[in-house]
Design an enzyme around this catalytic site. Structure first.
Site, mmCIF file in Angstrom:
data_model
loop_
_atom_site.group_PDB
_atom_site.id
_atom_site.type_symbol
_atom_site.label_atom_id
_atom_site.label_comp_id
_atom_site.label_asym_id
_atom_site.label_seq_id
_atom_site.Cartn_x
_atom_site.Cartn_y
_atom_site.Cartn_z
ATOM 1 N N SER A 112 22.757 -8.818 -92.330
ATOM 2 C CA SER A 112 22.149 -7.747 -91.535
ATOM 3 C C SER A 112 23.228 -6.698 -91.331
ATOM 4 O O SER A 112 24.432 -6.992 -91.449
ATOM 5 C CB SER A 112 21.731 -8.305 -90.167
ATOM 6 O OG SER A 112 21.498 -7.262 -89.243
ATOM 7 N N TYR A 138 23.271 -13.525 -82.441
ATOM 8 C CA TYR A 138 22.841 -12.985 -83.747
ATOM 9 C C TYR A 138 23.986 -12.232 -84.418
ATOM 10 O O TYR A 138 24.290 -12.447 -85.599
ATOM 11 C CB TYR A 138 21.649 -12.062 -83.504
ATOM 12 C CG TYR A 138 20.963 -11.526 -84.741
ATOM 13 C CD1 TYR A 138 19.836 -12.161 -85.262
ATOM 14 C CD2 TYR A 138 21.411 -10.366 -85.371
ATOM 15 C CE1 TYR A 138 19.186 -11.662 -86.387
ATOM 16 C CE2 TYR A 138 20.771 -9.862 -86.490
ATOM 17 C CZ TYR A 138 19.654 -10.510 -86.997
ATOM 18 O OH TYR A 138 19.018 -10.003 -88.110
HETATM 19 N N1 LIG Z 1 13.602 -7.729 -89.669
HETATM 20 C C1 LIG Z 1 14.741 -7.079 -89.619
HETATM 21 O O1 LIG Z 1 14.837 -5.951 -89.129
HETATM 22 C C2 LIG Z 1 15.978 -7.690 -90.210
HETATM 23 C C3 LIG Z 1 17.081 -6.850 -90.429
HETATM 24 C C4 LIG Z 1 18.241 -7.388 -90.968
HETATM 25 C C5 LIG Z 1 18.284 -8.734 -91.267
HETATM 26 N N2 LIG Z 1 17.215 -9.526 -91.041
HETATM 27 C C6 LIG Z 1 17.330 -10.928 -91.367
HETATM 28 O O2 LIG Z 1 16.358 -11.277 -92.310
HETATM 29 C C7 LIG Z 1 16.036 -12.653 -92.167
HETATM 30 C C8 LIG Z 1 14.529 -12.817 -92.110
HETATM 31 O O3 LIG Z 1 14.030 -12.141 -90.982
HETATM 32 P P1 LIG Z 1 12.538 -11.599 -90.869
HETATM 33 O O4 LIG Z 1 12.635 -10.321 -90.150
HETATM 34 O O5 LIG Z 1 11.860 -11.679 -92.169
HETATM 35 O O6 LIG Z 1 11.954 -12.682 -89.827
HETATM 36 P P2 LIG Z 1 10.549 -13.436 -89.704
HETATM 37 O O7 LIG Z 1 10.471 -13.891 -88.294
HETATM 38 O O8 LIG Z 1 9.440 -12.607 -90.272
HETATM 39 O O9 LIG Z 1 10.752 -14.704 -90.672
HETATM 40 C C9 LIG Z 1 11.702 -15.693 -90.396
HETATM 41 C C10 LIG Z 1 11.202 -17.018 -90.948
HETATM 42 O O10 LIG Z 1 12.204 -18.024 -90.668
HETATM 43 C C11 LIG Z 1 11.521 -19.217 -90.311
HETATM 44 N N3 LIG Z 1 12.355 -20.088 -89.480
HETATM 45 C C12 LIG Z 1 12.674 -19.904 -88.167
HETATM 46 N N4 LIG Z 1 13.371 -20.955 -87.709
HETATM 47 C C13 LIG Z 1 13.506 -21.822 -88.756
HETATM 48 C C14 LIG Z 1 14.112 -23.088 -88.902
HETATM 49 N N5 LIG Z 1 14.702 -23.706 -87.866
HETATM 50 N N6 LIG Z 1 14.058 -23.699 -90.107
HETATM 51 C C15 LIG Z 1 13.424 -23.108 -91.150
HETATM 52 N N7 LIG Z 1 12.818 -21.904 -91.071
HETATM 53 C C16 LIG Z 1 12.857 -21.273 -89.878
HETATM 54 C C17 LIG Z 1 10.303 -18.735 -89.538
HETATM 55 O O11 LIG Z 1 9.291 -19.743 -89.478
HETATM 56 C C18 LIG Z 1 9.886 -17.497 -90.320
HETATM 57 O O12 LIG Z 1 8.933 -17.806 -91.325
HETATM 58 C C19 LIG Z 1 16.772 -13.143 -90.920
HETATM 59 O O13 LIG Z 1 17.974 -13.803 -91.280
HETATM 60 C C20 LIG Z 1 17.088 -11.856 -90.199
HETATM 61 O O14 LIG Z 1 18.224 -11.982 -89.401
HETATM 62 C C21 LIG Z 1 16.051 -9.043 -90.518
#
Ligand SMILES: NC(=O)c1ccc[n+]([C@@H]2O[C@H](COP(=O)([O-])OP(=O)(O)OC[C@H]3O[C@@H](n4cnc5c(N)ncnc54)[C@H](O)[C@@H]3O)[C@@H](O)[C@H]2O)c1
Length: 253
Positions: free
Chosen positions: A135, A148
């Site tokens: 991120s 985070y």
């Molecule tokens: N959305 C953003 O703005 C953003 C920006 C930068 C980085 N990220 C990173 O991208 C990644 C995905 O985020 P997203 O926004 O798609 O989130 P999201 O909530 O849409 O998806 C996350 C998924 O992880 C799964 N998960 C949660 N806990 C878990 C566990 N203990 N074991 C297995 N699976 C588990 C959830 O069930 C979910 O399907 C994360 O690492 C997040 O930090 C997101």
């Protein structure tokens, strides 16, 4: 090795957090490129892309199980995309220890365990890749996100170390660093951000979420997936040991 001989067709990947948001888009994009994908999630979607596989990745042993499942199913493993993540928004003096521990377990220890167990297969692949979803919070901080931000900074340290170890094994290791992406993780933050910043919910997207973006737009999950497909493919060979930032100008300031 010619670039053409390294197409993704017939190769195998593990994507974590693959039932939602970025992970789901990545699993779909890799499948479209001809890869077999183990779509790992705490709450898997059998209708989603890839072969769905349930695991709670906060448990270290579950990560070894994921690698074993991929090898058993596909007979090989060429790419690991640690992506599963959660957020907790709270001021430091109120930040619960259990949330800190869960976030570190899921977003730092799980990528470490996946790398540790996948390494022999990635080495054997001949074009193994380890591409984490970090991120922009791996590069800079925001208030109220102690766990985070710490986990993502740690993940960049892990990826740099893997890049050095992988240099001799032909395994590039990198991490994509997006700004805010349109996913449920961001939508769920709105209430907590409103409370932490003392703002009404309808002002959170403009005044908190998009405030650090120079370009005031969310990134789409499919755009992150496209970068992963590029990095996993032949042209991504030289991207190792450094973050790949896609942050709408956040870190330009
Ligand atoms: N959305 C953003 O703005 C953003 C920006 C930068 C980085 N990220 C990173 O991208 C990644 C995905 O985020 P997203 O926004 O798609 O989130 P999201 O909530 O849409 O998806 C996350 C998924 O992880 C799964 N998960 C949660 N806990 C878990 C566990 N203990 N074991 C297995 N699976 C588990 C959830 O069930 C979910 O399907 C994360 O690492 C997040 O930090 C997101």
């Amino acid at each position: 090795m010619s670039l053409g001989s390294m197409s993704l067709e017939g190769r195998a990947a593990v994507v974590t957090g693959a039932a939602s948001g970025i992970g789901r888009a990545v699993a779909a994009r890799l499948e479209q490129a001809g890869m077999s994908v183990l779509a790992v999630d705490l709450d898997p979607d059998p209708e989603g892309p890839g072969a769905s596989h349930r695991a709670d990745l906060t448990e270290p042993a579950a990560n070894a199980g994921v690698v074993d499942a991929a090898l058993q199913r596909f007979g090989r493993l060429d790419l690991v995309v640690p992506n599963a993540g959660i957020q907790h928004v709270a001021a430091i003096d109120e930040f619960p220890l259990d949330r800190w521990e869960m976030i570190l377990a899921l977003m730092l220890t799980s990528p470490f365990m996946l790398a540790k167990h996948a390494w022999p297969a990635l080495r054997e692949s001949g074009s193994g890749r380890f591409i984490a979803i970090a991120s922009v919070h791996g590069l800079v901080a925001s208030p109220y996100k102690a766990a985070y931000v710490s986990a993502k900074h740690g993940l960049l340290g892990l990826v740099k170390t893997l890049a050095l170890e992988g240099a001799g094994d032909g395994i590039p290791a990198t991490a994509v660093c997006p700004g805010y992406v349109r996913t449920p993780l961001v939508e769920r933050q709105i209430v907590d951000q409103a409370r932490a910043h003392g703002l009404p919910e309808e002002r959170v997207q403009g005044e908190v979420i998009l405030a650090p973006h120079a370009v005031k737009q969310l990134i789409e999950p499919s755009e992150v997936a496209e970068v992963i497909a590029f990095l996993a493919g032949p042209a991504g060979r030289a991207f190792t040991g450094a973050p790949v930032t896609m942050d709408q100008g956040w870190t330009a300031r």
